[in-house]
Design an enzyme around this catalytic site. Structure first.
Site, PDB file in Angstrom:
ATOM      1  N   TYR A 101       0.817  -1.297  -0.019  1.00 22.06           N
ATOM      2  CA  TYR A 101       0.164   0.063   0.042  1.00 22.06           C
ATOM      3  C   TYR A 101       0.910   1.212  -0.188  1.00 22.06           C
ATOM      4  CZ  TYR A 101      -3.512   3.171   1.495  1.00 22.06           C
ATOM      5  OH  TYR A 101      -4.429   4.357   1.443  1.00 22.06           O
ATOM      6  N   ASP A 173      -0.099  -7.697   5.690  1.00 18.73           N
ATOM      7  CA  ASP A 173      -1.592  -6.960   5.666  1.00 18.73           C
ATOM      8  C   ASP A 173      -2.639  -7.704   4.898  1.00 18.73           C
ATOM      9  OD1 ASP A 173      -3.414  -5.043   4.633  1.00 18.73           O
ATOM     10  OD2 ASP A 173      -1.833  -3.608   4.482  1.00 18.73           O
ATOM     11  N   LYS A 198     -11.939  -0.904   4.045  1.00 16.65           N
ATOM     12  CA  LYS A 198     -12.092  -1.970   2.962  1.00 16.65           C
ATOM     13  C   LYS A 198     -13.300  -2.604   3.038  1.00 16.65           C
ATOM     14  CE  LYS A 198      -8.800   0.999   1.861  1.00 16.65           C
ATOM     15  NZ  LYS A 198      -7.331   0.445   2.070  1.00 16.65           N
TER      16      LYS A 198
HETATM   17  C1  PLP Z   1      -6.251   1.191   2.397  1.00 20.39           C
HETATM   18  C2  PLP Z   1      -5.196   0.333   2.796  1.00 20.39           C
HETATM   19  C3  PLP Z   1      -4.362   0.349   3.929  1.00 20.39           C
HETATM   20  C4  PLP Z   1      -4.453   1.924   4.496  1.00 20.39           C
HETATM   21  O1  PLP Z   1      -5.831   1.940   5.220  1.00 20.39           O
HETATM   22  P1  PLP Z   1      -6.551   3.242   5.586  1.00 20.39           P
HETATM   23  O2  PLP Z   1      -7.646   2.966   6.220  1.00 20.39           O
HETATM   24  O3  PLP Z   1      -6.732   4.120   4.324  1.00 20.39           O
HETATM   25  O4  PLP Z   1      -5.577   4.146   6.457  1.00 20.39           O
HETATM   26  C5  PLP Z   1      -3.538  -0.311   4.182  1.00 20.39           C
HETATM   27  N1  PLP Z   1      -3.291  -1.503   3.464  1.00 20.39           N
HETATM   28  C6  PLP Z   1      -4.144  -2.078   2.201  1.00 20.39           C
HETATM   29  C7  PLP Z   1      -3.864  -3.209   1.890  1.00 20.39           C
HETATM   30  C8  PLP Z   1      -5.209  -0.985   1.914  1.00 20.39           C
HETATM   31  O5  PLP Z   1      -5.908  -1.232   0.850  1.00 20.39           O
END
Ligand code: PLP
Length: 383
Positions: A101, A173, A198
């Site tokens: 990310y 992640d 997400k």
């Molecule tokens: C969006 C996202 C983040 C960061 O999240 P936020 O809620 O926007 O701070 C981290 N890792 C991945 C894979 C993401 O898609």
């Protein structure tokens, strides 16, 4: 219990006072104590330290990921930052997947280095490269799979085996597949990061994050970073996320079925040069996708013949799909990573990571797939 039962019932029970079936939104900063000696007898003091609505979400996520415990945050980035703050000190070294990310890349590049933590970005799909980057000062390896936006996969079990061999931590992640499709603890990871913004919420209503850990020791270090830095999730966000998670499996199933249909259609389209989707047999790591996850997810990308200009024209003219950042929502979203989500990644790093100027990223939603395809066709006719 099964996942569908847990996503609805784990961590929550009817309000003991009123019987209200939904967890109340405990919109309260402080919690009155029974007595000085009975301080914290009811478990809460001040909402930066903990809040009952947020706790319900944490308990649900612990069950869904089969972890030891969870802390929730004001955003996915706050969750990632808490992991770094809690586990690293000046002089340490970290190995981070090269395709992660954009915000994770930026924080590691700009802030970890500023505070004396050395960072190497490596191709995490290449196990030898990961192994070679590990040094005596290395504290953790940070991966993301499928990676954003190229959808390259990392073999989570193999990286975990490496980190265990070196006696360091594997942080991953799991935002893109969620525990419904991928269970990193079963593959040996130690810490799981989520942007709950997400798929877990899924309704474009919140910004949130979570860190699930496999031990009490890790929970203590990371929760201490959270309370110290004040990186907390609000009760309202926790409540909305609790409602979103109840339909996670149904959304993931529908959205990834839509994504597969769209990827197959794009692959046969004369104006499309290349398509990336782990569910396509043409994806170089299709076998790994089948092995380590139970679904392929709802992210895909493609390159239009005619390069960047054609890609921009398509994105500006395609109906129904929202031109926006964000992903994982019930609404379908189309993104140009180079000008939007990954603008902070330097051009040479982007090139090395395979994020080309003409790459169009799709976050496939829950609409009727025929309508989504018709809209893409309309956009492709214009380029
Ligand atoms: C969006 C996202 C983040 C960061 O999240 P936020 O809620 O926007 O701070 C981290 N890792 C991945 C894979 C993401 O898609």
């Amino acid at each position: 219990m099964g996942f569908r039962t847990d996503q609805i019932h784990a961590g929550v029970s009817p309000d003991p006072v009123t019987g209200g079936i939904l967890t109340p939104i405990h919109q309260s900063t402080t919690f009155v104590q029974e007595s000085v000696d009975g301080y914290m007898d009811r478990g809460y003091s001040y909402s930066r330290a903990g809040n009952p609505t947020v706790r319900a979400l944490e308990e649900k996520l612990t069950v869904l990921e089969s972890g030891h415990d969870t802390t929730a945050y004001g955003s996915g980035m706050a969750a990632t930052v808490a992991v770094f703050l809690g586990l690293l000190r000046a002089g340490d070294h970290v190995v981070i997947g090269r395709v992660v990310y954009g915000g994770t890349y930026r924080f590691a590049d700009q802030f970890l280095r500023k505070f004396g933590v050395d960072v190497d970005f490596v191709n995490a799909s290449d196990l030898e490269a990961v192994d070679a980057a590990i040094r005596p000062e290395t504290k953790l390896v940070f991966t993301e799979t499928p990676a954003n936006p190229t959808l390259d996969l990392t073999d989570l079990a193999a990286v975990s085996e490496l980190t265990r061999k070196h006696d360091i931590l594997h942080v991953t992640d799991n935002t893109f597949l969620t525990p419904y499709f991928q269970k990193p603890f079963e593959l040996g990871a130690n810490v799981i990061v989520h942007s709950t913004t997400k798929y877990l919420d899924g309704h474009n209503a919140t910004l949130g994050g979570a860190v699930v850990v496999d031990s009490a020791e890790l929970q203590e270090s990371i929760a201490f970073a959270r309370i110290s830095a004040g990186l907390v999730m609000s009760p309202m966000v926790a409540w909305l996320t609790l409602q979103g998670i109840k339909t996670l499996s149904e959304r993931m199933d529908r959205q990834s079925a839509n994504a597969l249909a769209i990827a197959e259609w794009l692959e046969g389209h004369p104006k499309v040069e290349k398509v990336g989707y782990p569910g396509l047999p043409s994806h170089p790591q299709h076998a790994l996708a089948n092995r380590q996850a139970t679904g392929f997810g709802a992210m895909a990308w493609f390159e239009v013949a005619g390069g960047t200009e054609a890609g921009k024209k398509l994105m500006d003219s395609v109906p129904l799909w929202s031109l926006a950042e964000n992903l994982g929502q019930v609404e379908s979203i189309i993104t140009h990573p180079v000008t939007m989500t990954h603008a902070a990644v330097p051009p040479e790093e982007r090139k090395a990571a395979g994020i080309t100027d003409g790459l169009v990223r799709l976050s496939v939603g829950m609409e009727d797939v025929e309508d989504l395809i018709a809209a893409l066709e309309e956009g492709l006719e214009k380029v």
